[in-house]
Design an enzyme around this catalytic site. Sequence first.
Site, PDB file in Angstrom:
ATOM      1  N   HIS A  21      -1.141  -1.399   5.031  1.00 47.56           N
ATOM      2  CA  HIS A  21      -1.658  -0.802   4.245  1.00 47.56           C
ATOM      3  C   HIS A  21      -1.987   0.785   4.606  1.00 47.56           C
ATOM      4  O   HIS A  21      -1.978   1.624   3.819  1.00 47.56           O
ATOM      5  CB  HIS A  21      -3.322  -1.345   4.402  1.00 47.56           C
ATOM      6  N   GLU A  22      -2.106   0.736   5.961  1.00 50.59           N
ATOM      7  CA  GLU A  22      -2.231   2.143   6.469  1.00 50.59           C
ATOM      8  C   GLU A  22      -0.911   3.196   6.403  1.00 50.59           C
ATOM      9  O   GLU A  22      -0.771   4.104   6.334  1.00 50.59           O
ATOM     10  CB  GLU A  22      -2.605   2.265   7.777  1.00 50.59           C
ATOM     11  N   HIS A  25      -0.711   4.811   3.249  1.00 44.27           N
ATOM     12  CA  HIS A  25      -1.460   6.294   3.129  1.00 44.27           C
ATOM     13  C   HIS A  25      -0.511   7.087   3.906  1.00 44.27           C
ATOM     14  O   HIS A  25      -0.230   8.255   3.495  1.00 44.27           O
ATOM     15  CB  HIS A  25      -2.665   6.079   3.836  1.00 44.27           C
TER      16      HIS A  25
END
Length: 462
Positions: A21-22, A25
């Site tokens: 997920h990170e 980003h």
Amino acid sequence: MNLLIEVLAFAVAIGVLVVVHEYGHYSVARLCGVKVLRFSIGFGKPLLQWVSPKSGTEWTVAALPLGGYVKMLDERETGTTIPAEDLPHAFNRQHVAKRFAIVAAGPVANFLLAIVLFAAVFGTGVSEPAAIVATPAPNTPAAQAGFDGGETVVAVRNAQAGQSEPVRSWSDLRWKVLGAAFDHRRIILSAKDGRGTYDFPLDLRDVSEKDVDDDFMSRLGFEPGGGKLIVANVQPGSAAQQAGLVSGDRLRAIDGKPTDNATAFIAYIKAHAGQSITLQVERGGDAQQAGKIQQIHVVPLAQRDETTGQQVGRIGAELATQVPSIEVRYGPLESLQLGARRTWDLAAYSLRMFGRMVVGEASLKNLSGPVTIADYAGKSARLGPSAFLSFLALVSISLGVLNLLPIPVLDGGHLLYYLVEAVTGKAVSDRWQLVLQRAGLACIVALSAIALFNDLARLIHL
């Protein structure tokens, strides 16, 4: 040992999902020219730290591994002085489209991970129950469609028009029926038995969304069949013990009707409290009587059902169903297509379920927290790689959907801000953002508290 497996499986699951997920980003931020100051796995005191000489990003592994974050250069950070040459690389200086892409990249990464994981499961092969239908309960849609039990579903198509899609397993059948139920369609199930292949019309136009849950197939009358219904345990002093049932007995028929499904068997027992029932049993536990067919008469005792409050019949026997399984394997391209379709279906189902909880059509008991996730992580890990990868994909989809909800403090809340900015040409004021952040935080705390309560309730069987 089981506790250790659960802890390790939970740590691996959370670690993988947070990193993916990170990194979504992080990677899009770098592509958009934004300077990333820190990539942290976990919160709290750093356990490991290193700085990339190329990007200048500080990579951190922190003590509390229940999350993570990516910190980008931003003028809005209090007490931060940014050199003039770095200002073009600040997040807040980027066009709204770039900021939207950076924030959306986290949930998108979770969906892409789910597609890859499902594709790996489909491509490497998985053992699943065969799409054999058990004898349906009377007046259910399956019975009304014409199923007698023992038919193997081989294809499904729309009733109006459309090409038939093959059905390879029970899981495949379930997902195709689920999709038709969501769309309120009439479908035709093609199934074969010893006499040939026949069409069975199934009308799902009147199925409401509140009926589409984990048990919807059972309510439609569909249960895996073609297997053996076994007595797993007999309670001391129960009607089953008094009648002579023992562990290992195979239940072949009830009042002359073949039975190979626990749900239908239990429903029949419940409906005949105080009435004598004849069971055809094949004894399997006793070596001297193995394979012998016996007629056993049992009278279900009337007991109060905790859910409905009505008197129902019970005989005090625990059942286990042994159904035929098949090895399902797909090619690389088909695996990716199926992975994408399964991810889409699950994401849509999660959104609809959350919407139903918001309007009160579904119970908040469906929310789960870290205890339940850890429990399922351990169970899936013990079942093997395919089960664990499927579990990871499911949680990854849930994480992606949760983060897209338009709740401030979540990615979806920020995306809502950027949509407003794109439409009006003005950014949401700091004052409104502060108010909405507090409201969003209150929502997250409330949801977390409900999920934790549900976890504890399941743990102590409330």
